[in-house]
Structures are given as structure tokens and as C-alpha cells.
Motif scaffolding. Structure first.
Motif, PDB file in Angstrom:
ATOM      1  N   TYR A  91       0.929  -1.264   0.077  1.00 29.79           N
ATOM      2  CA  TYR A  91      -0.113  -0.135   0.033  1.00 29.79           C
ATOM      3  C   TYR A  91       0.607   1.182   0.054  1.00 29.79           C
ATOM      4  O   TYR A  91       2.200   1.514   0.952  1.00 29.79           O
ATOM      5  N   VAL A  92       0.640   2.115  -0.679  1.00 27.27           N
ATOM      6  CA  VAL A  92       0.798   3.018  -0.977  1.00 27.27           C
ATOM      7  C   VAL A  92       1.285   4.249   0.193  1.00 27.27           C
ATOM      8  O   VAL A  92       2.930   4.635   0.143  1.00 27.27           O
ATOM      9  N   ASP A  93       0.571   4.118   0.686  1.00 24.20           N
ATOM     10  CA  ASP A  93       0.381   4.817   2.216  1.00 24.20           C
ATOM     11  C   ASP A  93       0.860   4.312   3.503  1.00 24.20           C
ATOM     12  O   ASP A  93      -0.037   3.898   4.866  1.00 24.20           O
TER      13      ASP A  93
END
Length: 511
Positions: free
Chosen positions: A159-161
Motif C-alpha cells: 500500500y502506497v501509504d
């Protein structure tokens, strides 16, 4: 069903009273002693309202009105104390419209009670104080558990964050998914520690809130379906039928009922500003309401002008409901009542012990309900002798909001031939939910026991069908004793509530 402020169910009179109220999910919530299932497949039903610091070795169910587990029970049988919990239904209790919101009742069940989540049709057995054991669970295959772990790791790794992920939210979401996948819609469910605490508070018959019950309109807007007498909402001029447009300036359009309820509830002494209107085309009104401790009277009654009929209403089978009913019935008789209408419309249920005690005020003998466990074993619960209104002609009012413990009472009175049932088919919650606390104070509620009427009729999903079917338009709210008591005989003759009007006709003819 959901509700803003829902009172708590009362304990079974045959059991010791719990030190703290037990909660159902919009409940609620009970004939004699609602005990956890006796079979090894079913966990014991003792709930501990206090969050546990460490996970117990065995899970113990808190019986609500829900259906028994469809899956094979765990091999290990927990040992724990049994206690009765409330049978609350998720529906709003007092003045909800007839069928317009029926479809959203289950989904909104947790929402209706401000400061408490009471579920529709939750039957709760009375409980004794003590820790709740967690039942040993069947071992899942390594592949299935590994798949869950694999998904967890994949999200965290990709997940990017990922650094901002909320692990608790992810865990709760996964558990919610497990509960939803059971397919026991609106019953088997997950509660966060906050929801569990709120639900427990509501079962006591008092809570912090504004004193209103909520559901949604067919358009999904929050709708006030009941306002408790002498509550902050009542004093501020909030009325049943009001649509809530904003809460503290936030639009309710597109917000879930649970979300709106979370906006409305808060600490005692704080103020919430509501924008409401009495119908889609009505002008908007702004109300400032100071939240406070709200005490809910479970029973109200009145004599009908120009007659010898008394109408008695049960808001829910909360703690002390039967104790409040007995003096009300005696007072009605002293006032000259020689026939009765019992209004259970919108009653979400409560404690099964209260259901037994209430039914026993109208029955001189027989069975109140039959308990059937996951093994198919059945155990009847008998009427408690000494009822104070066993000889008066009786008609019972029900609707789609009648659930759980109130369905037990309606079914018992119908099967015995003691009363005619008027209205529409009830909600259909005939199971007991066992509450299984988790280590952080959250909990799972799982169906463990099923309730049948004395003649063996299944309540779950079927409900109690009336002897005389009378529908009520969505725009017509039930006439309750507070309103009925202010009417003249001429006004009673022009009642807009068709169900109550028919009940009054039938009980008069039966005398």
C-alpha cells in the motif's frame, strides 16, 4: 433495529440480577431463565460487561435473540457461569412508521440508540456477574489462516501509504467481514469496545443522549421515529416524523445512520445543534439540545375516553419492565378497566426473563416459549403463576418493529388462545445471541439458541403473523398512551391509527 437512545433489557426474574446490564445489538431485548446452550457445541452464556485485559481461555456467549450457529460447534466445551441477557431487537421502539423503513432496520440496528447499540430482535438472557470465558474454536486449516495473514502482509508491504495504516481498523474490518460472511444478517456481528460499552449502558434503562429513536426514510435520510417523554429532545421540540438535515452544521445526506448517531451522541452537558424538518416539504427548524442522562420508562398506560378499555404499552423489555407493568395493570383495573389492549409495536425486545414475567401477567398456566439448541434439543419454559390480568379480555398490537422478547410474548398469547393479535407480521428474531468478549474489550455476538412459540412455531425469519391483519400507512405514527390519554371520546372515534382503532373494536366486542 437501530435507535438513538434505547433502554436496556431487564434480567430474568428467576436468575440473580446482573451487576451490570447486558446488551444486545439492536435490541432489546427472555422467559424464565435464558441459559446458554447446554450442549457442548454451544458456549455458556455469561457476559462480563467489563473489557478484559487478557483474552479468556474460553468464549462465552451472551444470548440475544438470534439464530443458532449454522456451523459445527467447537469440539471443546467452555466452562463458565450462565446468565441471562436482554433480548433486544434492532428496531426503534415507540413511534416508528409502519413499513417504510423495514428494509433498513437491520442495517441500522446499532444506530438507533444514542449511547447504546441495541439490535433488532436480540434476545438476551439474564446474566450473573463474572468473567466471560471464550469458547475454544475449531482449528482452521493452515491454508485458510495463512491466506488471511498473506492478505495482511500484502497490504502492509504494497500500500502506497503503508506507514499510515491503522492496524486496529484493519483488524476490526477483518473481524466484521468474518461476522458478515456467516450470513446471519443483522444478528451475528462484531462490536468495538466503545459500541459494546454503549450497548451495555442502554440496557440499564438509562443512558446519556438526547432521548430520541432514529431510523431512516426510504431516501436514506435519518428519521426521528420516537421521542421519549421529558427527555432533552422532548423539551427542545423534536418530534417523531422529523427528518434530520444537519448535525452541528454537517449534512446528513449520504451519511450512514451509525455515522449520524455518532454525531448526535456525546457527553452529558454538551450541546448538539440539529436542523430538522417535519417532512420533505416542511420548513426547516434549528434545535439546540443539551445532552443529558435519559431515563426511559418501559411501561405507559391510559384509559380510553368513553370506555372501560385500558391501553398498555411496553417500550421494550428492559430491566424492571415487568415490575413496572404489574402496578400499571393494577392501576388500570382500579380505574375501571375491564378489558386491555397491549401495544408491542416497535418494541425491540430485551431480557428473556422479562418476557416470561410479562407473558405470565396474562396467562394462568402453560408455556411461554420453547428453547431449541444446536443439537435440536428442546426445553419449554413455563408460565409463572400469579398473573394480575389473566381474566381480562386482551388484544395485542404488533408491527414490523415488534421483535425478539416482544415476539415471544405475542407468540405465547396467540398460541394459548389468550389474545387476538392485530397489526402486521413481526420482525422475526427468534434466536439468542451469545456475546464472546475479545481481548481488547471488543466482542463477537453469535447465535447459539433458537426460540419457538409454545406450539413449536419458528419465529426466526418468519415472525408472528397477526390474527387480524391491519396495515398502517408510512405517514401514520402509532397512537401511544401519552397521546391517547389527552383525547376525548369523540376524538378517539376519529383515530387515524387504524391498528389501534381495530384493536379497540375487537376488545370491546370480546367483552
Amino acid at each position: 433495529m437501530p435507535d438513538f437512545d434505547t433502554p436496556e433489557p431487564s434480567p430474568d426474574p428467576t436468575r440473580p440480577e446482573p451487576s451490570e446490564p447486558v446488551q444486545p445489538v439492536r435490541a432489546a431485548e427472555m422467559s424464565s431463565d435464558l441459559e446458554p446452550t447446554e450442549a457442548a457445541a454451544e458456549p455458556a452464556t455469561q457476559t462480563d460487561p467489563t473489557p478484559q485485559a487478557e483474552p479468556p481461555a474460553a468464549a462465552q456467549p451472551e444470548p440475544w435473540a438470534t439464530e443458532p450457529p449454522a456451523t459445527e460447534p467447537p469440539a471443546a466445551e467452555p466452562s463458565a457461569q450462565t446468565a441471562e441477557q436482554p433480548l433486544l431487537a434492532k428496531r426503534p421502539r415507540s413511534r416508528r412508521p409502519g413499513g417504510a423503513v423495514q428494509g433498513v432496520i437491520v442495517a441500522a440496528a446499532l444506530a438507533l440508540t444514542f449511547g447504546a447499540g441495541v439490535g433488532i430482535g436480540r434476545t438476551i438472557p439474564d446474566q450473573t456477574p463474572g468473567g466471560t470465558a471464550i469458547a475454544a474454536s475449531p482449528s482452521a486449516s493452515d491454508g485458510e489462516l495463512a491466506l488471511i495473514r498473506e492478505a495482511w502482509d500484502t497490504i502492509h508491504q504494497n500500500y502506497v501509504d503503508a506507514k499510515d495504516l491503522n492496524d486496529q481498523a484493519l483488524a476490526y474490518g477483518a473481524i466484521n467481514g468474518l461476522a458478515d460472511a456467516v450470513g446471519d444478517t443483522g444478528h451475528t456481528s462484531f462490536m468495538t469496545p466503545q459500541e459494546r460499552q454503549s450497548s451495555q449502558s442502554s440496557l440499564s434503562g438509562s443512558y446519556v443522549g438526547i432521548g430520541a429513536e432514529m431510523d431512516t426514510t426510504t431516501d436514506g435520510l435519518p428519521l426521528v421515529v420516537g421521542v421519549f417523554r421529558d427527555s432533552p429532545a422532548d423539551a427542545a421540540g423534536l418530534h417523531a416524523g422529523d427528518i434530520m438535515i444537519t448535525v452541528d452544521g454537517r449534512s446528513t445526506a449520504g451519511a450512514s445512520l451509525d455515522t449520524v448517531i455518532s454525531w448526535v451522541r456525546g457527553e452529558a452537558g454538551t450541546t448538539v445543534v440539529l436542523t430538522v424538518k417535519a417532512g420533505a416539504d416542511a420548513p426547516e427548524r434549528t434545535l439546540k439540545i443539551v445532552r443529558a442522562d435519559v431515563h426511559i420508562q418501559p411501561v405507559s398506560w391510559t384509559m380510553v375516553a368513553g370506555s372501560k378499555t385500558a391501553v398498555v404499552r411496553l417500550e421494550q423489555f428492559s430491566k424492571g419492565a415487568s415490575d413496572a407493568l404489574i402496578p400499571a395493570l393494577k392501576a388500570a383495573r382500579a380505574a375501571g378497566a375491564d378489558r386491555l389492549v397491549l401495544d408491542l409495536r416497535g418494541d425491540p425486545g430485551g431480557y428473556v426473563g422479562e418476557a416470561v414475567a410479562v407473558a405470565s401477567q396474562f396467562l394462568s398456566s402453560g408455556t411461554v416459549y420453547v428453547e431449541r439448541n444446536a443439537k435440536g434439543e428442546e426445553k419449554p419454559t413455563a408460565v409463572t403463576p400469579g398473573g394480575v390480568a389473566t381474566d381480562l379480555p386482551l388484544v395485542v398490537l404488533v408491527d414490523h418493529g415488534t421483535a425478539s422478547a416482544s415476539e415471544i410474548v405475542a407468540g405465547a398469547l396467540q398460541d394459548s388462545g389468550r389474545a387476538k393479535i392485530v397489526g402486521v407480521t413481526t420482525f422475526g428474531t427468534g434466536t439468542v445471541l451469545g456475546e464472546f468478549p475479545l481481548s481488547d474489550g471488543s466482542a463477537l455476538r453469535i447465535g447459539t439458541v433458537e426460540w419457538l412459540t409454545p406450539k413449536g412455531r419458528v419465529i426466526w425469519h418468519a415472525g408472528i403473523a397477526p390474527d387480524v391483519t391491519v396495515a398502517r400507512a408510512d405517514t401514520v405514527l402509532p397512537t401511544v398512551p401519552d397521546d391517547l390519554g389527552r383525547m376525548t371520546a369523540a376524538q378517539v372515534a376519529q383515530l387515524k391509527d387504524p391498528q389501534l382503532k381495530k384493536a379497540l373494536e375487537l376488545v370491546a366486542a370480546a367483552h
